[in-house]
Design a protein around this motif. Structure first.
Motif, PDB file in Angstrom:
ATOM      1  N   ARG A 161     -38.841  47.247 -39.876  1.00 15.47           N
ATOM      2  CA  ARG A 161     -38.454  48.311 -39.392  1.00 15.47           C
ATOM      3  C   ARG A 161     -39.619  48.911 -38.661  1.00 15.47           C
ATOM      4  O   ARG A 161     -39.363  50.132 -38.423  1.00 15.47           O
ATOM      5  CB  ARG A 161     -38.625  49.487 -40.855  1.00 15.47           C
ATOM      6  N   GLN A 162     -40.251  47.453 -37.421  1.00 18.49           N
ATOM      7  CA  GLN A 162     -41.020  48.997 -36.664  1.00 18.49           C
ATOM      8  C   GLN A 162     -41.027  47.466 -35.430  1.00 18.49           C
ATOM      9  O   GLN A 162     -40.679  46.310 -35.081  1.00 18.49           O
ATOM     10  CB  GLN A 162     -42.335  48.855 -36.992  1.00 18.49           C
ATOM     11  N   ILE A 163     -40.395  48.749 -33.791  1.00 17.34           N
ATOM     12  CA  ILE A 163     -40.611  47.978 -32.954  1.00 17.34           C
ATOM     13  C   ILE A 163     -41.878  47.586 -31.631  1.00 17.34           C
ATOM     14  O   ILE A 163     -43.038  48.271 -31.879  1.00 17.34           O
ATOM     15  CB  ILE A 163     -39.564  48.659 -31.044  1.00 17.34           C
ATOM     16  N   HIS A 164     -42.297  46.251 -31.534  1.00  8.02           N
ATOM     17  CA  HIS A 164     -43.644  45.985 -31.552  1.00  8.02           C
ATOM     18  C   HIS A 164     -43.477  45.588 -29.533  1.00  8.02           C
ATOM     19  O   HIS A 164     -42.397  44.479 -29.245  1.00  8.02           O
ATOM     20  CB  HIS A 164     -44.294  44.238 -32.320  1.00  8.02           C
ATOM     21  N   VAL A 165     -44.523  45.386 -28.978  1.00  5.83           N
ATOM     22  CA  VAL A 165     -44.748  45.267 -27.837  1.00  5.83           C
ATOM     23  C   VAL A 165     -45.784  44.192 -28.488  1.00  5.83           C
ATOM     24  O   VAL A 165     -47.091  45.556 -27.912  1.00  5.83           O
ATOM     25  CB  VAL A 165     -44.657  45.740 -26.991  1.00  5.83           C
ATOM     26  N   ARG A 166     -45.501  42.431 -27.581  1.00  7.07           N
ATOM     27  CA  ARG A 166     -47.227  41.827 -27.565  1.00  7.07           C
ATOM     28  C   ARG A 166     -47.860  41.704 -26.182  1.00  7.07           C
ATOM     29  O   ARG A 166     -46.804  41.104 -25.371  1.00  7.07           O
ATOM     30  CB  ARG A 166     -46.787  40.518 -28.694  1.00  7.07           C
ATOM     31  N   ARG A 167     -48.356  41.674 -26.311  1.00  2.00           N
ATOM     32  CA  ARG A 167     -49.133  42.097 -24.275  1.00  2.00           C
ATOM     33  C   ARG A 167     -49.921  40.292 -25.017  1.00  2.00           C
ATOM     34  O   ARG A 167     -51.064  39.423 -25.605  1.00  2.00           O
ATOM     35  CB  ARG A 167     -50.497  43.138 -24.287  1.00  2.00           C
ATOM     36  N   THR A 168     -49.429  39.276 -24.530  1.00  2.00           N
ATOM     37  CA  THR A 168     -49.182  38.379 -24.444  1.00  2.00           C
ATOM     38  C   THR A 168     -51.049  37.330 -23.544  1.00  2.00           C
ATOM     39  O   THR A 168     -51.166  36.231 -24.217  1.00  2.00           O
ATOM     40  CB  THR A 168     -48.194  37.160 -23.387  1.00  2.00           C
ATOM     41  N   LEU A 169     -51.322  38.492 -22.949  1.00  2.00           N
ATOM     42  CA  LEU A 169     -52.685  37.985 -22.701  1.00  2.00           C
ATOM     43  C   LEU A 169     -53.739  37.539 -23.644  1.00  2.00           C
ATOM     44  O   LEU A 169     -54.292  36.970 -23.855  1.00  2.00           O
ATOM     45  CB  LEU A 169     -53.555  38.963 -21.498  1.00  2.00           C
ATOM     46  N   ASP A 170     -53.892  38.832 -24.144  1.00  2.00           N
ATOM     47  CA  ASP A 170     -54.615  38.990 -25.441  1.00  2.00           C
ATOM     48  C   ASP A 170     -54.549  38.699 -27.050  1.00  2.00           C
ATOM     49  O   ASP A 170     -54.322  39.195 -27.396  1.00  2.00           O
ATOM     50  CB  ASP A 170     -55.455  39.574 -25.249  1.00  2.00           C
ATOM     51  N   ARG A 171     -52.736  39.030 -27.127  1.00  2.00           N
ATOM     52  CA  ARG A 171     -52.301  38.981 -27.898  1.00  2.00           C
ATOM     53  C   ARG A 171     -52.278  40.319 -29.175  1.00  2.00           C
ATOM     54  O   ARG A 171     -51.987  40.261 -30.126  1.00  2.00           O
ATOM     55  CB  ARG A 171     -52.443  37.652 -28.668  1.00  2.00           C
ATOM     56  N   LYS A 172     -52.499  41.397 -27.749  1.00  2.00           N
ATOM     57  CA  LYS A 172     -52.649  42.445 -28.748  1.00  2.00           C
ATOM     58  C   LYS A 172     -51.033  43.499 -28.819  1.00  2.00           C
ATOM     59  O   LYS A 172     -50.591  43.430 -28.278  1.00  2.00           O
ATOM     60  CB  LYS A 172     -53.285  43.797 -28.220  1.00  2.00           C
ATOM     61  N   ASP A 173     -51.192  44.448 -30.112  1.00  2.00           N
ATOM     62  CA  ASP A 173     -50.466  44.337 -30.688  1.00  2.00           C
ATOM     63  C   ASP A 173     -49.240  45.900 -30.052  1.00  2.00           C
ATOM     64  O   ASP A 173     -50.752  46.767 -30.270  1.00  2.00           O
ATOM     65  CB  ASP A 173     -49.038  44.973 -31.798  1.00  2.00           C
ATOM     66  N   VAL A 174     -48.962  46.867 -29.665  1.00  2.00           N
ATOM     67  CA  VAL A 174     -48.616  47.903 -29.749  1.00  2.00           C
ATOM     68  C   VAL A 174     -46.896  48.323 -30.597  1.00  2.00           C
ATOM     69  O   VAL A 174     -46.635  47.530 -29.830  1.00  2.00           O
ATOM     70  CB  VAL A 174     -48.615  48.626 -27.816  1.00  2.00           C
ATOM     71  N   VAL A 175     -47.193  48.745 -30.872  1.00  2.00           N
ATOM     72  CA  VAL A 175     -46.414  50.227 -31.825  1.00  2.00           C
ATOM     73  C   VAL A 175     -44.813  51.058 -31.858  1.00  2.00           C
ATOM     74  O   VAL A 175     -46.241  52.248 -31.159  1.00  2.00           O
ATOM     75  CB  VAL A 175     -46.639  49.699 -33.027  1.00  2.00           C
ATOM     76  N   LEU A 176     -44.076  50.866 -31.078  1.00  2.00           N
ATOM     77  CA  LEU A 176     -43.699  52.292 -30.697  1.00  2.00           C
ATOM     78  C   LEU A 176     -43.126  53.178 -31.686  1.00  2.00           C
ATOM     79  O   LEU A 176     -43.225  52.548 -33.467  1.00  2.00           O
ATOM     80  CB  LEU A 176     -42.202  52.240 -29.981  1.00  2.00           C
ATOM     81  N   ALA A 177     -43.358  54.601 -32.163  1.00  2.00           N
ATOM     82  CA  ALA A 177     -43.806  55.749 -32.822  1.00  2.00           C
ATOM     83  C   ALA A 177     -42.225  55.842 -32.457  1.00  2.00           C
ATOM     84  O   ALA A 177     -41.454  56.568 -32.287  1.00  2.00           O
ATOM     85  CB  ALA A 177     -44.592  56.962 -32.469  1.00  2.00           C
ATOM     86  N   LEU A 178     -41.793  56.021 -34.371  1.00  2.00           N
ATOM     87  CA  LEU A 178     -40.285  56.402 -33.949  1.00  2.00           C
ATOM     88  C   LEU A 178     -40.149  56.762 -35.850  1.00  2.00           C
ATOM     89  O   LEU A 178     -40.929  56.973 -36.984  1.00  2.00           O
ATOM     90  CB  LEU A 178     -39.474  54.275 -34.899  1.00  2.00           C
ATOM     91  N   PRO A 179     -38.771  57.594 -35.866  1.00  2.00           N
ATOM     92  CA  PRO A 179     -38.956  58.807 -37.338  1.00  2.00           C
ATOM     93  C   PRO A 179     -38.908  57.921 -38.357  1.00  2.00           C
ATOM     94  O   PRO A 179     -38.439  56.945 -38.789  1.00  2.00           O
ATOM     95  CB  PRO A 179     -37.448  58.961 -36.694  1.00  2.00           C
ATOM     96  N   ARG A 180     -39.499  58.323 -39.548  1.00  2.00           N
ATOM     97  CA  ARG A 180     -39.532  57.482 -40.601  1.00  2.00           C
ATOM     98  C   ARG A 180     -37.987  57.240 -41.298  1.00  2.00           C
ATOM     99  O   ARG A 180     -37.638  56.539 -41.871  1.00  2.00           O
ATOM    100  CB  ARG A 180     -40.477  59.119 -42.013  1.00  2.00           C
ATOM    101  N   ASP A 181     -36.790  58.527 -40.951  1.00  2.00           N
ATOM    102  CA  ASP A 181     -35.478  57.872 -41.119  1.00  2.00           C
ATOM    103  C   ASP A 181     -34.922  56.473 -40.316  1.00  2.00           C
ATOM    104  O   ASP A 181     -33.199  57.412 -40.216  1.00  2.00           O
ATOM    105  CB  ASP A 181     -34.654  59.338 -41.951  1.00  2.00           C
ATOM    106  N   ILE A 182     -35.627  56.501 -40.069  1.00  2.00           N
ATOM    107  CA  ILE A 182     -34.691  55.434 -39.205  1.00  2.00           C
ATOM    108  C   ILE A 182     -33.452  54.093 -39.576  1.00  2.00           C
ATOM    109  O   ILE A 182     -34.078  53.548 -40.884  1.00  2.00           O
ATOM    110  CB  ILE A 182     -35.818  53.983 -38.345  1.00  2.00           C
ATOM    111  N   GLY A 183     -33.237  54.473 -38.861  1.00  2.00           N
ATOM    112  CA  GLY A 183     -31.959  53.270 -39.761  1.00  2.00           C
ATOM    113  C   GLY A 183     -31.869  51.943 -38.650  1.00  2.00           C
ATOM    114  O   GLY A 183     -32.234  51.689 -37.894  1.00  2.00           O
ATOM    115  N   THR A 184     -31.050  51.057 -38.799  1.00  2.00           N
ATOM    116  CA  THR A 184     -30.402  49.534 -38.624  1.00  2.00           C
ATOM    117  C   THR A 184     -29.190  49.685 -37.802  1.00  2.00           C
ATOM    118  O   THR A 184     -28.366  50.491 -37.978  1.00  2.00           O
ATOM    119  CB  THR A 184     -30.014  48.534 -39.507  1.00  2.00           C
TER     120      THR A 184
END
Length: 363
Positions: free
Chosen positions: A300-323
């Motif tokens: 239940r998180q949106i990840h962005v992976r940088r292909t150069l070094d395979r590091k991730d950034v997670v987008l901060a979203l509300p706790r009551d997130i739906g689908t």
């Protein structure tokens, strides 16, 4: 064993978000994102719309996405935005029957153009207000007991137009016990030009899974192959099941089981990279990819992976997130969407500029 550093967190900017009654899917193309905005209420004012939003210019255009007077469901799925067309599947019906309609509209940076239609018929539905919306294809969606029908799937955009596959299915085999489910079978795949002309690309057993430029990736007999629309030639990429695939430029990204992501060269078919998305124990939803970033949903998180070094950034979203959660990466930046439970404005669509996304990874 060295511990793995937690991913960095990227905070969305409120002024680069729009609020909608509900969002089922998005599709971005450079400066514009198409949004399937739906209302869950079964009233005329609750008809779905397809919005075209340009975050940086703050311009919004709306297209009627479909609305049936049937006392049942209305939904929009498989939304895609190309350079000159936007397309989606409008599905409507009640518990016993329904239709899936492939809607195609010409678009440009200046305006929304005419509807493309192969036949002069509506989508076999009575629309709200007595109006009808032209549909490209109208097929039975099937019922709940022994009904057979076709399902429009695998909608993709190419440089030559829209491509899609049709799967035939039966909810239950009438000659078998009622609980028996008959698998889907892909029966045909088509290319629709921006002018509306339709070309048969492939017959039974070929399911389109990704497209970029004039290359189409498809599963054929448990093999992942690529069709060049210019030369009409197939070339083999790999074997094995494909959970999802995305294409961009000269690369094909293929998600396998347990979050394994493989990257192939579209021209040579050579595998050039393989990496693990997520922990391997939680489901992974591949959203998009380009030469620099891979975007996926896990836990239940949106990840962005940088292909150069395979590091991730997670987008901060509300706790009551739906689908559902969706995200797409473009040269201009990251587009994302999600829904919030228990609020009057259920949907959110947002944008993060490319430069801000790059800075979020740090050195």
């Amino acid at each position: 064993m060295a511990s793995v550093a937690p991913p960095r967190v990227l905070q969305p900017l409120g002024h680069l978000e729009i609020r909608l009654p509900g969002v089922s899917s998005i599709s971005a193309n450079h400066d514009v994102v198409a949004v399937a905005a739906e209302r869950l209420r079964k009233v005329r004012q609750g008809c779905g719309k397809v919005l075209l939003w340009a975050p940086r210019s703050r311009r919004i255009s709306a297209i009627a996405g479909g609305c049936s007077d049937a006392n049942g469901y209305n939904s929009i799925y498989d939304l895609v935005l190309g350079r000159t067309v936007v397309a989606w599947v409008f599905s409507w019906g009640d518990r016993g029957s329904g239709s899936d309609c492939l809607m195609i509209r010409q678009v440009s940076t200046a305006r929304i153009g005419r509807a493309i239609t192969r036949k002069n018929h509506a989508c076999n539905a009575e629309y709200a207000g007595g109006r009808t919306l032209p549909a490209f294809e109208s097929v039975a969606n099937g019922g709940t007991t022994g009904a057979e029908g076709d399902l429009l799937t695998s909608l993709q955009t190419t440089a030559s137009g829209i491509v899609y596959s049709i799967e035939n299915y039966c909810n239950a085999d009438c000659s078998a016990p009622p609980s028996t489910v008959v698998p889907r079978h892909v029966t045909r795949s088509f290319l629709v030009s921006p002018g509306g002309a339709e070309t048969l690309l492939a017959g039974p057993g070929v399911r389109i899974v990704a497209a970029a430029g004039d290359a189409i990736a498809a599963v054929r007999s448990n093999s992942l192959d690529v069709l060049d629309l210019g030369t009409q030639t197939w070339r083999k990429i790999s074997h094995g099941p494909v959970r999802a695939a995305r294409a961009d430029g000269e690369k094909l990204f293929v998600l396998r089981s347990k979050g394994l992501l493989e990257t192939y060269d579209l021209r040579s078919g050579r595998r050039i990279a393989a990496e693990q998305l997520g922990s391997g124990n939680t489901p992974v939803q591949l959203e998009d990819a380009d030469g620099a970033f891979v975007v996926y949903v896990s836990n239940r998180q949106i990840h962005v992976r940088r292909t150069l070094d395979r590091k991730d950034v997670v987008l901060a979203l509300p706790r009551d997130i739906g689908t559902p959660l969706h995200a797409e990466i473009e040269p201009t930046g990251l587009y994302y969407s999600y829904n919030i439970r228990g609020t009057g404005a259920l949907g959110r669509v947002g944008f993060v500029g490319r430069s801000r996304l790059v800075r979020a990874f740090g050195a």
